[in-house]
Enzyme design. Structure first.
Site, short mmCIF file in Angstrom:
data_model
loop_
_atom_site.label_atom_id
_atom_site.label_comp_id
_atom_site.label_asym_id
_atom_site.label_seq_id
_atom_site.Cartn_x
_atom_site.Cartn_y
_atom_site.Cartn_z
N THR A 296 42.06 41.02 -85.14
CA THR A 296 41.70 40.95 -83.68
C THR A 296 42.48 40.09 -82.86
O THR A 296 42.97 38.85 -83.21
CB THR A 296 40.18 40.78 -83.31
OG1 THR A 296 40.00 41.17 -81.87
CG2 THR A 296 39.65 39.52 -83.51
N LYS B 145 32.59 58.12 -100.10
CA LYS B 145 32.33 56.65 -99.85
C LYS B 145 31.39 56.20 -100.91
O LYS B 145 30.47 56.97 -101.33
CB LYS B 145 31.84 56.42 -98.48
CG LYS B 145 30.63 57.06 -98.23
CD LYS B 145 30.39 56.55 -96.83
CE LYS B 145 28.91 56.81 -96.37
NZ LYS B 145 28.34 58.03 -96.00
N LYS C 67 39.48 37.18 -80.46
CA LYS C 67 38.49 36.06 -80.78
C LYS C 67 39.14 34.70 -80.87
O LYS C 67 39.37 34.25 -79.51
CB LYS C 67 37.61 36.53 -81.97
CG LYS C 67 36.72 37.67 -81.96
CD LYS C 67 36.04 37.69 -83.14
CE LYS C 67 35.45 39.45 -82.98
NZ LYS C 67 34.35 39.59 -82.09
N HIS D 86 37.27 37.68 -87.84
CA HIS D 86 36.72 36.34 -87.75
C HIS D 86 37.32 35.16 -88.09
O HIS D 86 36.92 33.95 -88.02
CB HIS D 86 35.36 36.27 -87.99
CG HIS D 86 34.48 37.19 -87.09
ND1 HIS D 86 33.94 36.88 -85.99
CD2 HIS D 86 34.03 38.48 -87.38
CE1 HIS D 86 33.29 37.83 -85.33
NE2 HIS D 86 33.18 38.70 -86.30
N THR E 241 45.59 56.85 -76.32
CA THR E 241 45.16 56.34 -75.41
C THR E 241 46.03 55.29 -74.92
O THR E 241 47.19 54.97 -75.33
CB THR E 241 43.90 55.30 -76.23
OG1 THR E 241 43.12 54.89 -74.97
CG2 THR E 241 44.49 54.51 -77.25
N THR E 242 45.68 54.80 -73.63
CA THR E 242 46.69 53.85 -72.85
C THR E 242 46.79 52.79 -73.73
O THR E 242 45.86 52.12 -74.06
CB THR E 242 46.24 53.82 -71.41
OG1 THR E 242 45.90 55.14 -70.81
CG2 THR E 242 46.97 52.78 -70.62
N SER F 147 33.28 50.23 -99.86
CA SER F 147 32.87 49.52 -98.63
C SER F 147 31.84 48.67 -98.86
O SER F 147 30.88 48.68 -99.54
CB SER F 147 32.71 50.52 -97.45
OG SER F 147 32.42 49.59 -96.44
N ARG G 246 17.52 45.08 -75.15
CA ARG G 246 18.75 44.25 -74.90
C ARG G 246 18.89 43.94 -73.56
O ARG G 246 19.10 45.08 -72.83
CB ARG G 246 20.20 44.50 -75.49
CG ARG G 246 20.10 44.61 -77.36
CD ARG G 246 21.31 44.99 -77.71
NE ARG G 246 21.29 45.40 -79.07
CZ ARG G 246 22.00 44.99 -80.06
NH1 ARG G 246 23.12 44.49 -79.55
NH2 ARG G 246 21.82 44.88 -81.30
N SER H 115 30.54 38.10 -90.33
CA SER H 115 30.35 37.30 -88.99
C SER H 115 28.81 37.04 -88.75
O SER H 115 28.47 36.05 -87.86
CB SER H 115 30.84 38.07 -87.73
OG SER H 115 29.97 39.29 -87.74
N1 PLP Z 1 35.28 43.69 -87.22
C1 PLP Z 1 34.53 42.67 -87.32
C2 PLP Z 1 34.18 42.04 -88.67
C3 PLP Z 1 33.94 42.37 -86.13
O1 PLP Z 1 32.92 41.50 -86.25
C4 PLP Z 1 34.43 42.84 -85.01
C5 PLP Z 1 33.83 42.27 -83.71
O2 PLP Z 1 33.05 41.47 -83.35
C6 PLP Z 1 35.11 43.76 -84.72
C7 PLP Z 1 35.83 44.18 -86.11
C8 PLP Z 1 35.95 44.36 -83.72
O3 PLP Z 1 36.63 43.44 -83.34
P1 PLP Z 1 36.87 43.64 -81.41
O4 PLP Z 1 36.07 42.89 -80.68
O5 PLP Z 1 38.32 43.03 -81.28
O6 PLP Z 1 36.73 44.97 -81.10
#
Ligand code: PLP
Length: 405
Positions: free
Chosen positions: A243, A154, A246, A215, A275-276, A135, A22, A187
């Site tokens: 999130t 799992k 996005k 997403h 973490t901060t 999952s 990449r 996604s």
């Molecule tokens: N969950 C899914 C389905 C994602 O596609 C992503 C990132 O693309 C995340 C979680 C992680 O989110 P963030 O980018 O806010 O770390």
């Protein structure tokens, strides 16, 4: 050192030989010219077709104004963890806004969506050591990491296959704590999970539900509350994860749910405690973005219109895209080298940036280009993208037309 150097070189060489090496493209996005960017080396303008700033909120005036006010008032950094020095009022208010958005009692903010998934899921096993995870096989890396880090039992069900999920649920003692973890929209293929069926199974087999709406928040549902809300099931989901990076155009992740769940995670999760915290400038920006998109559906509607136009344009040009009901438009190339070359040609010849997606992000043999429309893409840009794709596919001998059955 040669001993170690060789080990790293060997690893890189393996990746290279599979066509998976990449290189990150260097860009400067233009706040005043969304969704354009500039190549800092050539100065050429580029049309971005692969950004997750789905609605361009990262440069929306309301968001900029809120972040600038917070910057001037509080500076850049947050000053510490939430426990020690970093529990700024903007985060506290942001959590109230998120709980309100999803109509849940409580919310907890993390530094990213990745951390929200990883640390919440692994923490659930600290709270309930007997927990069993169910999952979807195509869940995001952050979900996989969280479940693996939990070291809990799992079971992985076939993608979107709730019948398979039921078989797996049946195989576990009804009295053990369980959680079904899935994404509202995947996604990489843009397909929606069978939320209704998953909720029914969760009730039948006494399981918690955890939905990743990364997403979809901001884009679907009343006020942008996501797919579960849009379909009327949000109140039956135990943990909604999302999130701020996005559709909301900032950075950070969160979970929402009832207050006991959220409080237990807050008191236990290392990825939250040690973490901060997000800085006030980001928390304020995220709040402005959420509040704006709660009251305005203009951006969501325009987004859907552009998605529809891109799909129509591809259909007219006989480009075989992976059809779904979402805003994510994948075109399967099925070859890592050709996918990379297609991306490079789009960029170098046409000034169009569509990042190719290769293994391990997607399974081998399903390498793809993934087109992400935004409300900022114009009909001319859509036509130019369509024409460029056809030229690139022809040049690289990539079969792009639907195959006869
Ligand atoms: N969950 C899914 C389905 C994602 O596609 C992503 C990132 O693309 C995340 C979680 C992680 O989110 P963030 O980018 O806010 O770390």
């Amino acid at each position: 050192m040669t001993f170690y150097s060789n080990k790293f070189k060997y690893h890189i060489q393996n990746i290279r030989s599979e066509g998976r090496y990449r290189e990150f493209f260097n860009i400067k996005r233009l706040a005043d010219d969304f969704p354009l960017a500039v190549d800092p080396v050539t100065g050429k303008k580029i049309v971005m077709w692969c950004i997750n700033d789905y609605l361009g909120m990262s440069r929306h005036p309301a968001v900029l104004e809120a972040s600038l006010a917070a910057l001037n008032a509080h500076g850049v950094g947050s000053g510490g963890t939430r426990n020690i020095g970093g529990n700024n009022n903007h985060i506290v208010e942001l959590e109230k806004d998120l709980a309100d958005l999803h109509n849940k009692e409580s919310a907890l903010v993390f530094t990213s969506g990745y951390v929200a998934n990883d640390t919440t899921l692994s923490t659930l096993a600290k709270i309930m050591p007997e927990i069993v995870f169910f999952s979807d096989e195509l869940n995001h890396a952050s979900i996989i990491a969280g479940i693996c880090n939990s070291r809990g039992e799992k079971h992985i069900y076939n993608h979107l296959d709730y019948q398979h999920l039921e078989e797996l649920l049946k195989s576990v003692d009804i009295n053990r704590p369980k959680i079904i973890v899935f994404e509202s929209a995947y996604s990489m293929d843009g397909l929606f999970s069978p939320i209704k069926e998953i909720i029914e199974l969760a009730k039948k087999y006494n399981a918690l539900t955890f939905i990743d709406e990364v997403h979809t928040v901001g884009l679907y549902g009343t006020g942008g509350a996501g797919i579960a809300e849009m379909l009327g099931y949000a109140s039956q989901i135990d943990i909604i994860q999302g999130t701020l990076a996005k559709a909301y155009g900032t950075i950070g992740g969160y979970i929402t749910g009832n207050s006991e769940i959220i409080d237990a995670v807050r008191l236990t999760a290392p990825g939250f405690i040690f973490t901060t915290s997000l800085p006030p400038i980001i928390a304020a920006a995220a709040r402005a973005s959420i509040l704006y998109l709660k009251s305005s559906s203009t951006e969501r509607e325009k987004h859907q219109e552009v998605v529809k136009s891109v799909k129509e344009s591809f259909k007219k040009a006989n480009i075989n895209y992976f059809n779904n009901n979402s805003h994510i438009i994948p075109i399967i190339i099925g070859d890592p080298v050709k996918a990379r070359e297609a991306s490079a040609m789009l960029l170098n010849r046409f000034g169009i940036y569509v990042q190719h997606i290769n293994f391990p992000t997607v399974p081998k043999g399903t390498e793809r280009l993934r087109i992400i429309p935004t409300p900022g893409h114009t009909p001319i840009m859509i036509q130019e993208l369509t024409n460029a794709l056809i030229e690139v596919f022809n040049s690289l001998d990539i079969k792009y037309q639907p195959q006869a059955a």
